[in-house]
Design an enzyme around this catalytic site. Sequence first.
Site, PDB file in Angstrom:
ATOM      1  N   ALA A 126       0.859  -1.194   0.000  1.00  0.00           N
ATOM      2  CA  ALA A 126       0.000   0.000   0.000  1.00  0.00           C
ATOM      3  C   ALA A 126       0.887   1.233   0.000  1.00  0.00           C
ATOM      4  O   ALA A 126       2.038   1.195   0.451  1.00  0.00           O
ATOM      5  CB  ALA A 126      -0.908   0.004   1.225  1.00  0.00           C
ATOM      6  N   ALA A 128       0.598   5.547   0.781  1.00  0.00           N
ATOM      7  CA  ALA A 128      -0.230   6.661   1.268  1.00  0.00           C
ATOM      8  C   ALA A 128       0.599   7.934   1.301  1.00  0.00           C
ATOM      9  O   ALA A 128       1.730   7.979   0.825  1.00  0.00           O
ATOM     10  CB  ALA A 128      -0.799   6.337   2.645  1.00  0.00           C
ATOM     11  N   GLN A 132       4.789   4.200   2.681  1.00  0.00           N
ATOM     12  CA  GLN A 132       4.237   3.031   2.012  1.00  0.00           C
ATOM     13  C   GLN A 132       4.684   1.775   2.763  1.00  0.00           C
ATOM     14  O   GLN A 132       5.667   1.787   3.504  1.00  0.00           O
ATOM     15  CB  GLN A 132       4.614   2.977   0.542  1.00  0.00           C
ATOM     16  N   VAL A 133       3.937   0.676   2.550  1.00  0.00           N
ATOM     17  CA  VAL A 133       4.131  -0.548   3.330  1.00  0.00           C
ATOM     18  C   VAL A 133       4.641  -1.669   2.437  1.00  0.00           C
ATOM     19  O   VAL A 133       4.108  -1.883   1.324  1.00  0.00           O
ATOM     20  CB  VAL A 133       2.809  -0.964   4.003  1.00  0.00           C
ATOM     21  N   LYS A 147       6.560  -0.306   7.336  1.00  0.00           N
ATOM     22  CA  LYS A 147       6.034   0.981   6.866  1.00  0.00           C
ATOM     23  C   LYS A 147       7.196   1.969   6.796  1.00  0.00           C
ATOM     24  O   LYS A 147       7.848   2.251   7.811  1.00  0.00           O
ATOM     25  CB  LYS A 147       4.968   1.459   7.847  1.00  0.00           C
ATOM     26  N   ASP A 282      -9.489   7.286  13.018  1.00  0.00           N
ATOM     27  CA  ASP A 282      -9.613   7.351  11.560  1.00  0.00           C
ATOM     28  C   ASP A 282     -10.018   5.986  10.995  1.00  0.00           C
ATOM     29  O   ASP A 282      -9.293   5.397  10.183  1.00  0.00           O
ATOM     30  CB  ASP A 282      -8.282   7.805  10.961  1.00  0.00           C
TER      31      ASP A 282
END
Length: 548
Positions: A126, A128, A132-133, A147, A282
């Site tokens: 992923a 963001a 990122q991961v 991460k 969130d």
Amino acid sequence: MSILPENLERYQKFLSFMLKYWNSDLLNETASNAMEEETARTFKDYEQSPEELVEDLKQMGPTYVKFGQLLSTRPDLLPDRYLEALASLQDDLPTIPFEEVREIVEGELGNKISKAFNFFEEEPLASASIGQVHRAELRSGKTVAVKVQRPGIRKKFMEDLNTLEEMAGLAVKHTEVGKKYGFSDVLGELRRIMLHELDYLREANNLVTLGINLKEYRRLIVPQPIPDYTTSRVLTMEYVKGKKITSISPLKKTENDYTALVDEFIEAYLKQIVSDGFVHADPHPGNVHLLENEKIALIDLGMVAQFSKKMKDYLLRLLLGLSKNDGEEIADNLLNMSEITEHATQKEFRRHISIMVQESSHSTAQDMQTGKLLIQMNRSAAMNGIHLPVEVNILGKILLNMDQIIAFLAPEYDLREAVRRYMNKLLQDKMLNELKPEEIFSVLLDSKKLVENLPDRFDKITDNLAKNEFRIKIDAIDEKRLTDGFQKVANRITLGLIIAAMIVGAAMLMQVPSSFMIFGYPGFAILFFLLAAIVGIYLSYTILFKDE
């Protein structure tokens, strides 16, 4: 403000965005809300849709995405549809080249990737705004998610924030709308949130805390950090294999009943809100994953909310009122926790709350009413001169995101019935907890202190009574304003008597012969009369047009 060549691109980007929205109906309404003006516009009048605003913020970059998410907690400024779009705002940035990832990880861990891990996948799981991961495997054989923070992201965030703060400073200094907005407060909160999210050590601590708080929920997973492989820019945690909860296929939904899973999910969040006071703030679908074993994983704890004991009690009562569809109880709780301005219209606010609650009383999960309802209550409060605490805005955003997840997994689910069930259970547990020996012992200690202090306090009271020094202070009226009012009345009466005396004196002087004549009349008599007339007219004007 210093406009240097390296800052021109940031200013140009900001100004391009503002030029697009400057004369838009959306910004005009937002300004009207900030200035507490009436507006008759409807949603169809806006040139820019919520989706267009979200895309524009994405194009502006990660700082503006976070700013948009923060604006989603300001129902006093934006219409509901825009708040909902901003609440679920997520960015979509290009991935970081693996060579840069390698450089960051090796620099932070102080070791080669090949030595620290059995393997480290180059393709990210992923990506963001902040990082990122990547999936990897430790030397122990444990699969982990790593991460990695984007290179230069901290510097970019701070530069964008400085640009926003410079522009906001100009707006606050030169416009009334800028002052009403509270731009400085919003950007101060944005800076605090972003500094927290940029510190992966803080996020690791959040994961540990939430994992401990939710350990009783077997269907919920909070991936735990690996401390030896975690720094402020690299976060290594347990790997969980799953997918974004809203990406489940329709076939899988029909084959499985997720009611029990939703029950536990809701109970876990209610526990965070009203019991722990430490909340994953969130929970949008991208941060809530469904695993292969039908469990839910809560990921990305960069943003958490913390509620004080007093605020937890307020929110407990608020949620109880919502679960019972009791508009009066909800209005009472909201007013008790709020700041009431001088021009507040509490009666109108109560009426609005009752109507809202009544209209949404039979809604199901697919209607997604709970989060919307709190947002509408926030707007009604702002319109009626009532300032709700920011925690209510945060709760509204959390429930808005939860509504999406519940509506997807169990469209017919009755969220308020689930809240009512859990609240009853929580109150029972709280009462039983207060009967524990340590709680009773604490009450006895407080009672002991009261009994020990009573003789001394009673002795002071009787001594003051005997000396006629006993005083009771009551703040029932504004004493200074009252005495000022009496002083003004006394001054007006005195001035009126003086004017009357001058007119009578002028009339008497008319009968006295004098060599000093004006218009064929004794001069002093005319002067006294004119002076009295001028002062009398001024006094009448002041009384009629100036007095409050």
